[in-house]
Design a protein around this motif. Structure first.
Motif, PDB file in Angstrom:
ATOM      1  N   GLU A  38     -14.145  12.375 -27.201  1.00  0.00           N
ATOM      2  CA  GLU A  38     -13.623  12.726 -26.183  1.00  0.00           C
ATOM      3  C   GLU A  38     -14.127  12.910 -24.676  1.00  0.00           C
ATOM      4  OE1 GLU A  38      -9.773  15.582 -25.032  1.00  0.00           O
ATOM      5  OE2 GLU A  38     -11.081  16.185 -26.629  1.00  0.00           O
ATOM      6  N   TYR A  39     -15.471  13.278 -25.014  1.00  0.00           N
ATOM      7  CA  TYR A  39     -16.177  13.329 -23.709  1.00  0.00           C
ATOM      8  C   TYR A  39     -16.342  11.926 -22.980  1.00  0.00           C
ATOM      9  CZ  TYR A  39     -20.117  13.801 -20.421  1.00  0.00           C
ATOM     10  OH  TYR A  39     -20.685  13.949 -19.330  1.00  0.00           O
ATOM     11  N   TYR A  40     -16.155  11.011 -23.869  1.00  0.00           N
ATOM     12  CA  TYR A  40     -16.141   9.586 -22.960  1.00  0.00           C
ATOM     13  C   TYR A  40     -14.662   8.964 -23.063  1.00  0.00           C
ATOM     14  CZ  TYR A  40     -21.212   9.644 -23.317  1.00  0.00           C
ATOM     15  OH  TYR A  40     -22.539  10.020 -23.141  1.00  0.00           O
ATOM     16  N   HIS A  41     -13.528   9.704 -23.061  1.00  0.00           N
ATOM     17  CA  HIS A  41     -12.360   9.185 -23.009  1.00  0.00           C
ATOM     18  C   HIS A  41     -11.991   8.398 -21.804  1.00  0.00           C
ATOM     19  CE1 HIS A  41      -8.028   9.251 -23.965  1.00  0.00           C
ATOM     20  NE2 HIS A  41      -7.864   9.803 -22.709  1.00  0.00           N
ATOM     21  N   ASP A  42     -12.159   9.123 -20.519  1.00  0.00           N
ATOM     22  CA  ASP A  42     -12.000   8.227 -19.396  1.00  0.00           C
ATOM     23  C   ASP A  42     -12.654   6.905 -19.393  1.00  0.00           C
ATOM     24  OD1 ASP A  42     -10.244  10.382 -18.845  1.00  0.00           O
ATOM     25  OD2 ASP A  42     -11.765  11.365 -17.270  1.00  0.00           O
ATOM     26  N   GLU A  43     -13.888   7.029 -19.657  1.00  0.00           N
ATOM     27  CA  GLU A  43     -14.526   5.655 -19.572  1.00  0.00           C
ATOM     28  C   GLU A  43     -14.113   4.684 -20.704  1.00  0.00           C
ATOM     29  OE1 GLU A  43     -19.281   5.481 -19.054  1.00  0.00           O
ATOM     30  OE2 GLU A  43     -18.866   5.747 -21.101  1.00  0.00           O
ATOM     31  N   THR A  44     -13.618   5.075 -21.898  1.00  0.00           N
ATOM     32  CA  THR A  44     -13.023   4.292 -22.822  1.00  0.00           C
ATOM     33  C   THR A  44     -11.550   3.812 -22.354  1.00  0.00           C
ATOM     34  OG1 THR A  44     -13.871   5.496 -24.600  1.00  0.00           O
ATOM     35  CG2 THR A  44     -12.215   4.317 -25.284  1.00  0.00           C
ATOM     36  N   ILE A  45     -10.920   4.517 -21.737  1.00  0.00           N
ATOM     37  CA  ILE A  45      -9.533   4.045 -21.320  1.00  0.00           C
ATOM     38  C   ILE A  45      -9.807   3.204 -20.289  1.00  0.00           C
ATOM     39  CG2 ILE A  45      -7.449   4.666 -20.213  1.00  0.00           C
ATOM     40  CD1 ILE A  45      -7.708   5.651 -23.422  1.00  0.00           C
ATOM     41  N   ALA A  46     -10.454   3.402 -19.415  1.00  0.00           N
ATOM     42  CA  ALA A  46     -10.967   2.307 -18.340  1.00  0.00           C
ATOM     43  C   ALA A  46     -11.430   1.082 -18.665  1.00  0.00           C
ATOM     44  CB  ALA A  46     -11.981   3.106 -17.357  1.00  0.00           C
ATOM     45  N   ALA A  47     -12.158   0.945 -19.771  1.00  0.00           N
ATOM     46  CA  ALA A  47     -12.959  -0.182 -20.486  1.00  0.00           C
ATOM     47  C   ALA A  47     -11.610  -0.869 -21.055  1.00  0.00           C
ATOM     48  CB  ALA A  47     -13.838   0.239 -21.409  1.00  0.00           C
ATOM     49  N   ALA A  81      -6.898  -1.052 -30.491  1.00  0.00           N
ATOM     50  CA  ALA A  81      -8.426  -0.236 -30.053  1.00  0.00           C
ATOM     51  C   ALA A  81      -7.979   1.214 -29.573  1.00  0.00           C
ATOM     52  CB  ALA A  81      -8.930  -1.058 -29.184  1.00  0.00           C
ATOM     53  N   ARG A  82      -6.917   1.153 -28.704  1.00  0.00           N
ATOM     54  CA  ARG A  82      -6.290   2.533 -28.228  1.00  0.00           C
ATOM     55  C   ARG A  82      -6.063   3.231 -29.570  1.00  0.00           C
ATOM     56  NH1 ARG A  82      -4.379   4.594 -23.234  1.00  0.00           N
ATOM     57  NH2 ARG A  82      -4.091   6.869 -23.639  1.00  0.00           N
ATOM     58  N   GLU A  83      -5.567   2.890 -30.492  1.00  0.00           N
ATOM     59  CA  GLU A  83      -4.967   3.537 -31.820  1.00  0.00           C
ATOM     60  C   GLU A  83      -6.276   3.938 -32.462  1.00  0.00           C
ATOM     61  OE1 GLU A  83      -3.239   2.305 -36.107  1.00  0.00           O
ATOM     62  OE2 GLU A  83      -1.970   1.820 -34.410  1.00  0.00           O
ATOM     63  N   VAL A  84      -7.372   3.397 -32.768  1.00  0.00           N
ATOM     64  CA  VAL A  84      -8.818   3.603 -33.170  1.00  0.00           C
ATOM     65  C   VAL A  84      -9.137   4.910 -32.336  1.00  0.00           C
ATOM     66  CG1 VAL A  84     -11.085   3.072 -33.870  1.00  0.00           C
ATOM     67  CG2 VAL A  84      -9.166   1.380 -34.208  1.00  0.00           C
ATOM     68  N   TRP A  85      -9.072   4.939 -31.113  1.00  0.00           N
ATOM     69  CA  TRP A  85      -9.659   5.931 -30.408  1.00  0.00           C
ATOM     70  C   TRP A  85      -8.665   7.081 -30.424  1.00  0.00           C
ATOM     71  CZ3 TRP A  85     -14.203   6.663 -28.127  1.00  0.00           C
ATOM     72  CH2 TRP A  85     -14.157   7.799 -27.326  1.00  0.00           C
ATOM     73  N   GLU A  86      -7.394   6.944 -30.605  1.00  0.00           N
ATOM     74  CA  GLU A  86      -6.656   8.250 -30.371  1.00  0.00           C
ATOM     75  C   GLU A  86      -6.838   8.676 -31.894  1.00  0.00           C
ATOM     76  OE1 GLU A  86      -2.860   6.979 -28.887  1.00  0.00           O
ATOM     77  OE2 GLU A  86      -3.540   7.040 -27.249  1.00  0.00           O
ATOM     78  N   THR A  87      -7.089   8.097 -32.873  1.00  0.00           N
ATOM     79  CA  THR A  87      -7.289   8.534 -34.250  1.00  0.00           C
ATOM     80  C   THR A  87      -8.342   9.647 -34.234  1.00  0.00           C
ATOM     81  OG1 THR A  87      -5.967   6.642 -35.255  1.00  0.00           O
ATOM     82  CG2 THR A  87      -7.210   7.747 -36.768  1.00  0.00           C
ATOM     83  N   ALA A  88      -9.520   8.998 -33.775  1.00  0.00           N
ATOM     84  CA  ALA A  88     -10.630   9.676 -33.985  1.00  0.00           C
ATOM     85  C   ALA A  88     -10.483  11.124 -32.998  1.00  0.00           C
ATOM     86  CB  ALA A  88     -11.528   8.925 -33.010  1.00  0.00           C
ATOM     87  N   THR A 144     -14.739  11.895 -40.401  1.00  0.00           N
ATOM     88  CA  THR A 144     -15.851  11.491 -39.858  1.00  0.00           C
ATOM     89  C   THR A 144     -16.149  10.028 -39.540  1.00  0.00           C
ATOM     90  OG1 THR A 144     -16.892  13.466 -40.781  1.00  0.00           O
ATOM     91  CG2 THR A 144     -18.527  12.007 -39.991  1.00  0.00           C
ATOM     92  N   TRP A 145     -15.503   9.464 -40.564  1.00  0.00           N
ATOM     93  CA  TRP A 145     -15.778   8.080 -40.412  1.00  0.00           C
ATOM     94  C   TRP A 145     -14.450   7.365 -39.054  1.00  0.00           C
ATOM     95  CZ3 TRP A 145     -18.913   4.105 -41.565  1.00  0.00           C
ATOM     96  CH2 TRP A 145     -19.875   4.569 -42.590  1.00  0.00           C
ATOM     97  N   ALA A 146     -13.662   8.041 -38.773  1.00  0.00           N
ATOM     98  CA  ALA A 146     -12.589   7.659 -37.630  1.00  0.00           C
ATOM     99  C   ALA A 146     -13.336   7.903 -36.323  1.00  0.00           C
ATOM    100  CB  ALA A 146     -11.562   8.749 -37.724  1.00  0.00           C
ATOM    101  N   ARG A 147     -14.256   8.802 -36.406  1.00  0.00           N
ATOM    102  CA  ARG A 147     -14.918   9.403 -35.146  1.00  0.00           C
ATOM    103  C   ARG A 147     -16.115   8.408 -35.110  1.00  0.00           C
ATOM    104  NH1 ARG A 147     -14.150  14.194 -37.196  1.00  0.00           N
ATOM    105  NH2 ARG A 147     -16.298  14.581 -37.756  1.00  0.00           N
ATOM    106  N   ALA A 148     -16.729   8.054 -36.245  1.00  0.00           N
ATOM    107  CA  ALA A 148     -17.842   7.053 -36.232  1.00  0.00           C
ATOM    108  C   ALA A 148     -17.320   5.400 -35.486  1.00  0.00           C
ATOM    109  CB  ALA A 148     -18.125   6.620 -37.520  1.00  0.00           C
ATOM    110  N   ARG A 149     -16.003   5.287 -36.168  1.00  0.00           N
ATOM    111  CA  ARG A 149     -15.485   4.112 -35.320  1.00  0.00           C
ATOM    112  C   ARG A 149     -15.367   4.327 -33.927  1.00  0.00           C
ATOM    113  NH1 ARG A 149     -13.010   3.994 -40.525  1.00  0.00           N
ATOM    114  NH2 ARG A 149     -11.229   5.173 -39.957  1.00  0.00           N
ATOM    115  N   ALA A 150     -14.753   5.454 -33.433  1.00  0.00           N
ATOM    116  CA  ALA A 150     -14.771   5.572 -32.045  1.00  0.00           C
ATOM    117  C   ALA A 150     -15.951   5.434 -31.387  1.00  0.00           C
ATOM    118  CB  ALA A 150     -13.940   7.138 -31.995  1.00  0.00           C
ATOM    119  N   TRP A 151     -17.000   5.991 -31.907  1.00  0.00           N
ATOM    120  CA  TRP A 151     -18.525   6.055 -31.183  1.00  0.00           C
ATOM    121  C   TRP A 151     -18.930   4.380 -31.111  1.00  0.00           C
ATOM    122  CZ3 TRP A 151     -20.639   9.327 -28.213  1.00  0.00           C
ATOM    123  CH2 TRP A 151     -20.477  10.708 -28.665  1.00  0.00           C
ATOM    124  N   ALA A 152     -18.661   3.687 -32.175  1.00  0.00           N
ATOM    125  CA  ALA A 152     -18.990   2.340 -32.082  1.00  0.00           C
ATOM    126  C   ALA A 152     -17.917   1.571 -31.090  1.00  0.00           C
ATOM    127  CB  ALA A 152     -18.874   1.918 -33.535  1.00  0.00           C
TER     128      ALA A 152
END
Length: 294
Positions: A157-166, A179-186, A257-265
């Motif tokens: 979540e620390y990189y939420h604003d950067e992700t949404i902007a991208a 992609a937004r669904e992947v992020w929000e799931t994480a 944990t895999w959901a968050r791993a997908r978010a990091w990637a």
């Protein structure tokens, strides 16, 4: 006097390293100083003779790693299945260079790639075994995830604003809804157990190979204790198919944990989309994996 600039790399060269060595470690002053063939961005690294390296951070934001690694590398090393960097000495600011720096033992090996790895599935198992061993190390007093780890080990979540902007920039070029669904799931998940050790940058450039097999893991600059999801990103950046499944099974993490791993990637691929040829493929792999797990 070196003209060091805050642009990250200007002013760091072999001549500066020679002067720093001569001033601070005169017993090594006669050793040749040569740039390494493959260097990173966070640090400039130079061979110091045959057995040592000098490693100089390129920006103040990378300097926390010097003390952290110097303290923790020798504590972690005995519990890990392959060598990691050996801290030898710490240098002080000098000669116009403003940061602390490190001297390490040289580790032989080739950078991991599809060309240097003999068996991807075997390599995937070795990486998983390293991650599991690292997580098993005593985390008491370890550096909690934060600025020093660039928030690896913290919630993505620390990189939420950067992700949404991208995502807004890339609308129409990728499936931004999925992609937004992947992020929000994480973001709906949390690491709710005791913090464990993570490396923070398990990537091919930090994995050394000899005879086609994992021989060392280097660069613990983003390491710390917290959520290990960030260490699973290599599943999407280096492995695929059978090798990814071997890694997934051997590393033994839960679905959250895999959901968050997908978010990091996903985050990293989104912010490097226009400068990295592999980013599109990583996003494709992450989205497909999310669909399969849904």
């Amino acid at each position: 006097m070196t003209d060091f600039h805050e642009d990250g790399r200007a002013g760091i060269d072999a001549a500066l390293v020679r002067r720093l060595i001569a001033d601070q470690f005169p017993h090594w002053a006669d050793l040749p100083v040569t740039p390494v063939k493959i260097d990173g961005w966070d640090n400039r690294t130079y061979r110091l003779g045959e057995e040592l390296t000098a490693r100089l951070p390129t920006h103040e934001s990378y300097t926390a790693a010097v003390d952290k690694e110097h303290h923790w590398l020798p504590i972690l090393a005995p519990a890990l299945p392959v060598p990691i960097p050996e801290a030898v000495a710490k240098g002080e600011p000098g000669q116009g260079y403003p940061y602390h720096w490190a001297i390490r033992r040289w580790i032989d090996g080739q950078t991991a790639s599809r060309d240097t790895v003999a068996d991807l599935s075997g390599f995937a198992r070795s990486i998983a075994e390293f991650i599991v061993a690292l997580q098993s190390c005593d985390a008491t007093g370890g550096p909690a995830a934060g600025a020093h780890s660039f928030y690896r080990g913290a919630p993505p979540e620390y990189y939420h604003d950067e992700t949404i902007a991208a995502l807004a920039v890339l609308k129409g070029r990728i499936d931004t809804d999925l992609a937004r669904e992947v992020w929000e799931t994480a973001l709906a998940t949390l690491w709710d157990r005791a913090p464990v050790w993570f490396h923070g940058d398990i990537a091919s450039g930090n994995l050394l190979v000899q005879d086609g097999r994992l021989s060392a893991v280097i660069d613990f600059g983003t390491s710390g204790v917290g959520d290990p999801a960030c260490d699973l990103v290599i599943a999407y950046t280096f492995f695929s198919g059978a090798s990814r499944e071997v890694f997934r099974t051997a590393v033994g993490q839960d679905a959250s944990t895999w959901a968050r791993a997908r978010a990091w990637a996903l985050w990293k691929a989104l912010i490097t989309y226009d400068s990295s040829e592999s980013s599109h493929q990583v996003i494709t792999e992450v989205l497909a994996d999310h669909r399969a797990e849904a």
